[in-house]
Scaffold this motif. Structure first.
Motif, PDB file in Angstrom:
ATOM      1  N   THR A  93       0.828  -1.203   0.000  1.00  0.00           N
ATOM      2  CA  THR A  93       0.000   0.000   0.000  1.00  0.00           C
ATOM      3  C   THR A  93       0.862   1.253   0.000  1.00  0.00           C
ATOM      4  N   ALA A 108       0.597   4.130  -2.753  1.00  0.00           N
ATOM      5  CA  ALA A 108       0.457   5.551  -2.399  1.00  0.00           C
ATOM      6  C   ALA A 108       1.510   6.390  -3.108  1.00  0.00           C
ATOM      7  N   SER A 159      -5.871   2.733   2.967  1.00  0.00           N
ATOM      8  CA  SER A 159      -6.224   3.719   1.952  1.00  0.00           C
ATOM      9  C   SER A 159      -4.970   4.324   1.339  1.00  0.00           C
ATOM     10  N   ALA A 160      -4.609   3.851   0.147  1.00  0.00           N
ATOM     11  CA  ALA A 160      -3.438   4.405  -0.535  1.00  0.00           C
ATOM     12  C   ALA A 160      -3.629   5.893  -0.821  1.00  0.00           C
ATOM     13  N   ILE A 163      -2.917   7.912   2.328  1.00  0.00           N
ATOM     14  CA  ILE A 163      -1.473   7.931   2.586  1.00  0.00           C
ATOM     15  C   ILE A 163      -0.778   8.893   1.625  1.00  0.00           C
ATOM     16  N   ALA A 164      -1.141   8.839   0.353  1.00  0.00           N
ATOM     17  CA  ALA A 164      -0.524   9.714  -0.650  1.00  0.00           C
ATOM     18  C   ALA A 164      -0.788  11.180  -0.332  1.00  0.00           C
TER      19      ALA A 164
END
Length: 341
Positions: free
Chosen positions: A206, A210, A316-317, A320-321
């Motif tokens: 993940t 991200a 949740s990518a 995170i991004a």
């Protein structure tokens, strides 16, 4: 008082857990008088710490592991006398009856997330939970989160559990005039860092997803560096990372302890989207080294990070991004969090 300490982890290949036992024993042995601290199985020193193997010679390691296995599977009696306290680990299946036992539990993920562990890890821990935990006079844990897990899932009385948070070695704190040694791992001037063993629970896939969601200019300016030893159930993870090398992802593998402060300290952001941690030592190390962090909002990690980092849903990518991009583009925010860390 005579304390017997199960130092079996020093005979094994391990990173965080082994570092904990080694660091604790080095300091405890120097301060134990007037009490006496002996090391099981029949060890006389803690040795020079080596994460990639045993701290001892092959002969010493083999003979001591043989004694352990003989006790575990052949029920050969242990010649340990009558210590006042025996501090055990899950490696010993049958501690002698009639002894006062204590232990340190890093987490209970083999029970909570068995699919993310090897079958042997799960089998050993279940035996420990069923047979040994009820015998423990006291249990040390590294976080309130683990204490609550023990109370909820193993029905351990709260008054038998003591929370002692981990510390961090002084070497991780920035020193004036320290010369970065990026050449050791051929690292660029700026990068995003993930550090952890390559296993499903650490959730590096993940983190990679991200990073791919970042704007192209940020990906070019801040390649993703993946550091850490190989873990288990990671064939797909390794394949993903190898394919990502063509996109600019750098794989540096296991980092020697002396180089860790530099690898952390030279990173623009440290991302740690683990699905569960009993504590999360890399976060403490990264904060000590002066690095902005993005961490999971699960298990013990909010307890460790407090308000000194950005907490995100580890599954949740996109979330995170977004957090990584905030730290890369808002240096005032990053500086504030670094100072808090």
């Amino acid at each position: 008082m005579r304390i017997l300490y199960d130092a079996t982890p020093l005979l094994l290949r391990s990173a965080g857990v082994k570092n904990y036992h080694h660091s604790l024993l080095v300091r405890l042995l120097a301060r134990i008088r007037p009490h006496r601290l002996d090391l099981f199985p029949y060890l006389h020193t803690v040795g020079r710490n080596r994460n990639e193997g045993s701290n001892y010679s092959r002969l010493s390691t083999a003979s001591r592991l043989s004694a352990l296995l003989s006790s575990n599977y052949l029920r050969v009696p242990l010649a340990i006398g009558r210590p006042d306290v025996f501090h055990v680990t899950h490696h010993l299946l049958h501690p002698p009856a009639g002894l006062k036992l204590t232990s340190f539990l890093h987490d209970v993920t083999p029970l909570l997330m068995p699919d993310l562990h090897t079958a042997s890890n799960v089998r050993y821990f279940r035996h420990f939970a069923d047979r040994i935990v009820p015998r423990l006079a006291g249990i040390i844990v590294p976080s309130q989160a683990v204490k609550q897990d023990l109370i909820q899932h193993l029905q351990v009385p709260p008054d038998r559990v003591t929370v002692i948070h981990h510390g961090v070695d002084e070497d991780f704190f920035p020193m004036g005039g320290r010369e970065p040694k990026r050449r050791a791992y051929d690292l660029p001037d700026q990068y995003i860092l993930f550090l952890g063993s390559l296993e499903p629970r650490k959730n590096v896939s993940t983190a990679l997803e991200a990073w791919r969601l970042l704007p192209p200019d940020l990906r070019r300016a801040y390649p993703l560096v993946v550091a850490g030893a190989s873990g288990w159930k990671n064939r797909a993870i390794k394949s993903q990372l190898q394919q990502a090398k063509s996109e600019g992802v750098l794989l540096i593998g296991y980092v020697e302890p002396h180089a860790l402060p530099l690898v952390y300290g030279n990173a623009a952001v440290f991302v740690f989207p683990s699905l569960y941690e009993g504590f999360g030592m890399p976060l403490l190390e990264a904060m000590a080294a002066g690095t902005a962090i993005v961490a999971s909002n699960t298990s013990s990690l909010p307890e460790v990070v407090g308000d000194a980092g950005l907490l995100v849903d580890p599954r949740s990518a996109a979330e995170i991004a977004t957090a990584i991009e905030r730290l890369l583009t808002d240096r005032d925010l990053a500086t504030t969090l670094i100072e808090k860390g």
